[in-house]
Design an enzyme around this catalytic site. Structure first.
Site, short mmCIF file in Angstrom:
data_model
loop_
_atom_site.label_atom_id
_atom_site.label_comp_id
_atom_site.label_asym_id
_atom_site.label_seq_id
_atom_site.Cartn_x
_atom_site.Cartn_y
_atom_site.Cartn_z
N SER A 1 0.86 -1.17 0.00
CA SER A 1 0.00 0.00 0.00
C SER A 1 0.90 1.23 0.00
O SER A 1 2.09 1.14 0.36
CB SER A 1 -0.88 0.00 1.26
OG SER A 1 -1.46 1.26 1.49
N TYR B 1 -1.20 -0.37 10.83
CA TYR B 1 -1.29 -0.80 9.44
C TYR B 1 -0.04 -0.40 8.66
O TYR B 1 0.56 -1.23 7.97
CB TYR B 1 -2.53 -0.19 8.79
CG TYR B 1 -2.72 -0.56 7.35
CD1 TYR B 1 -2.98 -1.87 6.97
CD2 TYR B 1 -2.64 0.41 6.35
CE1 TYR B 1 -3.16 -2.21 5.63
CE2 TYR B 1 -2.81 0.08 5.01
CZ TYR B 1 -3.07 -1.22 4.65
OH TYR B 1 -3.23 -1.56 3.33
#
Length: 274
Positions: A134, A147
């Site tokens: 990501s 995350y």
């Protein structure tokens, strides 16, 4: 030559499902996996798709699926580590248990699968491991410490693994989408509800809950098919790039890591106040 095979995790929806269809359309034999096989039943209707139950946090599950591939086809040409979720929230409120769960899925899971397939790829002198990361794996933002930490770890481990396996003919690639038109943000909301919230961070909770620009229906979101196309491109390329950012947001966000820390912090401080 026999048909190429791909093992893809997290195929129940979104990027994983789109990736399975992309590989099937390119005439691969696909081993599509999910924790609940009912979620991928329609994929199993394709003659070249073998659906499997797989929890990436379970060593026995990982071994069983990899052994099944080798027994049935004798080869593993591509591994796509897609399964993951976003454990967002201020780090002070994230318990060690929650952090461990985040890393177990997003970091230890890909590591388990890479360790399981690498002996077969090394023996064949060929193979590609694609780790779906990501933009958060390169730029950490407010309320995304757990995350981002997991995705930073995936990025670093991928860089190391790429150097370690290149001599065996095995490529390691990172795909870096920005916002994607999936249900990812819904899971973020569910995770935020798990925490004992500190009043000191209400603005960060509000930012995460109202982060429409970063959601799947925001103006910067790309389709799961676009991410799947990048994953397939990496798997079929004889000399894949180390990284594939997907979407303009991802391309521009990657440049933010070159900003001085003070300027980057000021930008996020402005976002928090707004």
């Amino acid at each position: 030559m026999s048909q190429k095979t791909a093992l893809i995790t997290g195929c129940s929806s979104g990027i994983g499902r789109a990736t399975a269809w992309a590989f099937l359309d390119d005439d691969w034999k696909v081993y599509a996996t999910a924790r609940n096989p009912a979620d991928i039943q329609t994929l199993g209707e394709h003659e070249d798709c073998d659906i499997n139950t797989l929890d990436v946090t379970d060593d026995e599950d990982v071994a069983r699926v990899v052994d099944r591939m080798v027994d049935q086809d004798g080869r593993i040409d591509a591994l796509v580590n897609n399964a993951g979720y976003g454990g967002h929230g201020p780090l002070e409120d994230v318990t060690v248990e929650h952090l461990h769960e985040q890393f177990d899925v997003n970091v230890y899971g890909p590591h388990r699968l890479a360790r399981a397939v690498l002996p077969h790829m090394r023996a064949a002198g060929d193979g590609t491991i694609v780790n779906v990361s990501s933009v958060a794996g390169r730029v950490a933002a407010l309320g995304m410490g757990a995350y981002s930490g997991s995705k930073h770890a995936v990025e670093a481990m991928s860089d190391t693994l790429r150097l370690e396996t290149e001599r065996f003919g095995v490529d390691v690639v990172v795909v870096q989408p920005g916002p994607v038109e999936t249900q990812f943000r819904e899971r973020v909301g569910e995770e935020l509800d798990r925490y004992d919230r500190s009043d000191a961070y209400e603005d960060i909770y509000d930012f995460q809950e109202d982060a429409n620009l970063l959601g799947g229906d925001g103006p910067f979101a790309v389709s799961p098919d676009e991410v799947a196309d990048a994953i397939l491109e990496a798997a079929v390329s004889p000399s894949p790039k180390a990284r594939y950012p997907v979407g303009r947001f991802a391309e521009y966000a990657m440049l933010a890591r070159f900003l001085p820390d003070g300027i980057r912090d000021s930008v996020f401080g402005l976002l928090r106040r707004l």
